[in-house]
Design an enzyme around this catalytic site. Structure first.
Site, PDB file in Angstrom:
ATOM      1  N   ASP A 270     -87.111   0.146  44.936  1.00 16.62           N
ATOM      2  CA  ASP A 270     -87.948  -0.782  44.884  1.00 16.62           C
ATOM      3  C   ASP A 270     -89.326  -0.391  44.970  1.00 16.62           C
ATOM      4  O   ASP A 270     -89.381   1.097  44.754  1.00 16.62           O
ATOM      5  CB  ASP A 270     -87.756  -1.692  45.923  1.00 16.62           C
ATOM      6  CG  ASP A 270     -88.246  -3.396  45.712  1.00 16.62           C
ATOM      7  OD1 ASP A 270     -89.075  -3.407  45.624  1.00 16.62           O
ATOM      8  OD2 ASP A 270     -87.258  -3.934  45.522  1.00 16.62           O
ATOM      9  N   HIS A 324     -91.024  -4.375  40.776  1.00 13.93           N
ATOM     10  CA  HIS A 324     -90.244  -3.697  41.968  1.00 13.93           C
ATOM     11  C   HIS A 324     -90.176  -2.194  41.692  1.00 13.93           C
ATOM     12  O   HIS A 324     -89.195  -1.628  42.205  1.00 13.93           O
ATOM     13  CB  HIS A 324     -89.143  -4.370  42.274  1.00 13.93           C
ATOM     14  CG  HIS A 324     -89.129  -5.824  42.770  1.00 13.93           C
ATOM     15  ND1 HIS A 324     -89.640  -6.013  44.102  1.00 13.93           N
ATOM     16  CD2 HIS A 324     -89.207  -7.025  42.277  1.00 13.93           C
ATOM     17  CE1 HIS A 324     -89.865  -7.004  44.229  1.00 13.93           C
ATOM     18  NE2 HIS A 324     -89.705  -7.962  43.125  1.00 13.93           N
ATOM     19  N   GLU A 395     -89.124 -11.233  39.153  1.00 12.80           N
ATOM     20  CA  GLU A 395     -90.561 -11.042  39.669  1.00 12.80           C
ATOM     21  C   GLU A 395     -91.619 -10.253  39.030  1.00 12.80           C
ATOM     22  O   GLU A 395     -92.512  -9.609  39.766  1.00 12.80           O
ATOM     23  CB  GLU A 395     -90.615 -10.632  41.340  1.00 12.80           C
ATOM     24  CG  GLU A 395     -89.681 -11.784  42.041  1.00 12.80           C
ATOM     25  CD  GLU A 395     -89.678 -11.790  43.549  1.00 12.80           C
ATOM     26  OE1 GLU A 395     -89.621 -12.695  44.128  1.00 12.80           O
ATOM     27  OE2 GLU A 395     -89.836 -10.548  44.013  1.00 12.80           O
TER      28      GLU A 395
END
Ligand SMILES: *[C@@H]1O[C@H](CO)[C@@H](O)[C@H](O)[C@H]1NC(C)=O
Ligand SMILES: *[C@@H]1O[C@H](CO)[C@@H](O)[C@H](O)[C@H]1NC(C)=O
Ligand SMILES: *[C@@H]1O[C@H](CO)[C@@H](O)[C@H](O)[C@H]1NC(C)=O
Ligand SMILES: *[C@@H]1O[C@H](CO)[C@@H](O)[C@H](O)[C@H]1NC(C)=O
Ligand SMILES: *[C@@H]1O[C@H](CO)[C@@H](O)[C@H](O)[C@H]1NC(C)=O
Length: 628
Positions: A270, A324, A395
């Protein structure tokens, strides 16, 4: 013949022998409490009722575990089998009087040998849990103990890795007991190793430790036919926000196998860290770990994948992109490859991502594809062969890309407008190139890619941006999301991880600021249990093709968990997930509560630091901790 049986069956009576004349000091010897299985009538579950046994009584009575093993249709089995018929009697035996035969291919025999060792280890945990038992087990076999024969037959052609076919995991288990030869026989038949392994787990649950008498006991007869409701039954673990040791991951996989969960989705990297050591790209882990110790070496990964396989668990690795990402990608400029990432650790973080530190891949830099190709290649070498891969894909923050000069210049050079849609199209192109790179690394063999719901899957988007042949969509929104209907109507395959029930990180204190963390409240096991993908689908859509629902998965994001705490986060809630996805019961958690509380105790006996659900009094007094 009848008389013969009666004579033999005398040996079988389970009674508390010699308790009264035992001279040891209480509480080490005996207990005044015993249990009786009481029928509750049609449609209700039998329960074990605690009774006070007068001293010096000759009344045959049962210890709590003995009562539980055969009381109720499902005894202590978890997850409950599709079809089950349990006898009401038990036999005593000792671990060294177990023998086994395997009829299987050479490869399956090797796998079975490992699975059998694990089965025997489970019986050993009772030994260490109750040290008192040791003496009994080492002494010569006393009269009245049974021999136990376990025969495993794998009928199908060898299948070394799990696919998405539920019949792979089907098994039958028949336990019979011959009272005259004092032999209990357990026959397991399955099409694949994976089914046979589930059969062994079920068999382990027909056995318990008699803590007063200090011996093992097995249900005398059982007829079980079983298969899962869903082919994908997973837990996700994030090892980037906090590092999780290999040992803790192994413990998680052990417990998954005890719950017939079959997919360990490993969110390895991440923006926080890149804890995966790569031979061709050593700088990823060099820049990307919290410390040089907190890294997974290729041999760690290979070891874990094999560890999981013999426990019936596939490992699905995730390389989250294009958002990420962050730490680990810093070395681009110094190697002459330019900025591989943008917005890394940028402030104020609220403008560029949902939690600090931010970071996304630099879609203007074509070098990212060379790097991705190398990463996929190494991941396939470590994790392969793979039947599924997780691309992450959640995201993306458009504002990050749109405020990076290099990217804006790139967009303009391609005559692209700077709208959301235009950025989504770029993102989709990135995704498809990533898919092709994975396929190339996989010797041109295409495998389904799993991808989280995101802007690309918003209403009207998915068809445009993500090909349903290539991608499986993992739903992490809420159960009432109308998107579920749209995706099902458009024939996308789905994995459910709706955060309103299955996010295991919710409900602790905030980690940025005060109050509770963002997805509070805590998701209790009852909520986890009742979260039915099929019911959710039927609630948003009237005509559902259930074959599109591959199953579900409970994620554990580790902002607030590490190797010391993951057991309590995963268990016993992961067990509730296990029964939902394996058995898909028609009833709600209420009908599973006694077995759940008992199963939690079983997990603890096996060394899992599972959370407590109730006072032990409720466990010992079934049916008394209720609310109207
Ligand atoms: C169990 O398996 C053994 C060995 O294959 C076989 O001889 C026996 O008949 C089986 N018993 C039952 C009840 O199926
Ligand atoms: C790379 O990123 C750094 C820091 O954000 C920036 O100063 C530099 O201009 C970028 N390089 C290019 C070629 O855009
Ligand atoms: C972009 O548009 C301009 C003017 O409309 C045109 O001259 C140019 O060739 C276009 N570039 C590309 C890459 O399509
Ligand atoms: C990107 O930035 C430009 C100018 O700075 C702005 O006009 C445009 O609306 C922005 N696009 C998005 C999707 O925010
Ligand atoms: C069904 O939908 C209603 C209305 O959106 C919602 O309140 C309810 O919780 C849903 N039930 C399930 C099982 O998803």
């Amino acid at each position: 013949m009848t008389g013969f049986w009666t004579t033999c069956s005398v040996l079988l009576l389970i009674a508390w022998s010699s308790r009264a004349d035992n001279a040891e000091i209480p509480p080490l010897s005996g207990s005044p409490w015993s249990w009786r299985c009481e029928p509750k009538g049609e449609g209700l579950y039998d329960i074990c009722v605690r009774i006070l046994t007068p001293e010096n009584t000759a009344t045959p009575a049962l210890s709590h575990p003995a009562c539980r093993l055969t009381c109720g249709k499902f005894g202590t089995l978890w997850p409950k089998p599709k079809s089950v018929n349990l006898g009401k009697q038990l036999s005593y035996f000792l671990p060294h009087s177990i023998s086994h035969t395997f009829v299987a291919s050479e490869e399956d025999t090797l796998l079975l040998t490992e699975a059998f060792k694990n089965f025997m280890k489970i019986l050993d945990t009772y030994d260490s849990e109750y040290l008192l038992g040791k003496l009994t087990w080492k002494s010569p076999e006393p009269i009245g103990y049974h021999k136990v024969n376990i025969n495993i037959h794998i009928e199908g052609p060898s299948k070394s890795h799990l696919g998405l076919d539920i019949t792979d995991e089907k098994y039958a288990l028949v336990v019979t007991t011959d009272l005259c030869s004092q032999t209990s026989t357990a026959n397991i038949t399955a099409k694949t190793f994976f089914g046979a392994r589930h059969g062994l787990e079920t068999l382990a649950q027909l056995i318990d430790y008699e803590e007063i008498e200090k011996k093992l006991m097995i249900v005398n007869s059982a007829d079980i036919k079983d298969e899962p409701a869903f082919p994908y039954r997973g837990l996700m673990l994030d090892t980037s926000r906090n590092f999780i040791t290999v040992e803790a991951i192994k413990r998680t996989i052990d417990t998954m196998s005890a719950n017939k969960l079959n997919t360990f989705h490993w969110h390895i990297t991440d923006s926080y860290t890149f804890p995966l050591a790569l031979k061709s790209l050593p700088k990823m882990a060099y820049y990307g770990t919290y410390s040089p110790r907190q890294v997974y070496l290729p041999e760690d990964v290979k070891g874990l994948v094999e560890y999981a396989r013999v426990r019936g668990v596939r490992v699905v690795p995730e390389l989250d992109a294009p958002a990420h990402v962050g730490f680990g990608w810093q070395w681009g400029p110094q190697e002459g490859l330019g900025n591989l990432t943008v917005c890394v650790d940028q402030e104020p973080w609220q403008e560029f991502c949902l939690q600090p530190p931010c970071g996304q891949l630099n879609i203007a830099n074509q070098n990212i594809y060379t790097i991705l190709g190398k990463i996929y290649q190494e991941m396939l070498d470590m994790f392969g062969p793979l039947d599924l891969f997780h691309f992450g894909g959640d995201e993306v923050n458009v504002h990050c890309w749109n405020t990076t000069e290099e990217i804006v210049t790139y967009m303009k050079s391609k005559n692209l407008s700077l709208t959301d849609e235009s950025y989504y199209a770029q993102w989709s192109q990135f995704q498809n190139r990533a898919y092709d790179l994975l396929t190339e690394a996989n010797g041109q063999v295409k495998i389904p890619g799993i991808i989280w719901t995101s802007h690309l899957t918003e209403k009207g988007h998915t068809n445009r941006y993500l090909n349903k042949e290539k991608y499986i969509i993992q739903i992490w929104s809420v159960k009432t999301d109308p998107l579920i209907k749209e995706l099902l109507d458009q024939k996308y395959r789905l994995i459910f991880s709706n955060k309103d029930a299955w996010y295991l990180d919710c409900g602790f204190s905030a980690w940025v600021g005060e109050g509770l963390n963002s997805c509070s409240p805590y998701k209790g096991w009852q909520l986890v249990y009742d979260n039915s993908p099929k019911k959710i689908a039927l609630n948003v859509s009237t005509e559902v093709d259930f074959s599109l629902i591959l199953g579900g998965e409970a994620p554990l994001w580790t902002e607030q968990a590490d190797s010391l705490t993951i057991d309590g986060r995963f268990w016993p809630r992961g067990a509730a997930l296990g029964e939902r996805l394996w058995s898909d019961p028609d009833h709600d958690w209420r009908d599973a509560e006694y077995r759940m509380v008992n199963h939690r105790q079983r997990l603890v006996k096996r060394g899992v630091q599972a959370d407590r659900l109730q006072p032990e009094w409720c466990h010992q007094n079934q049916g008394r901790c209720y609310r109207n």
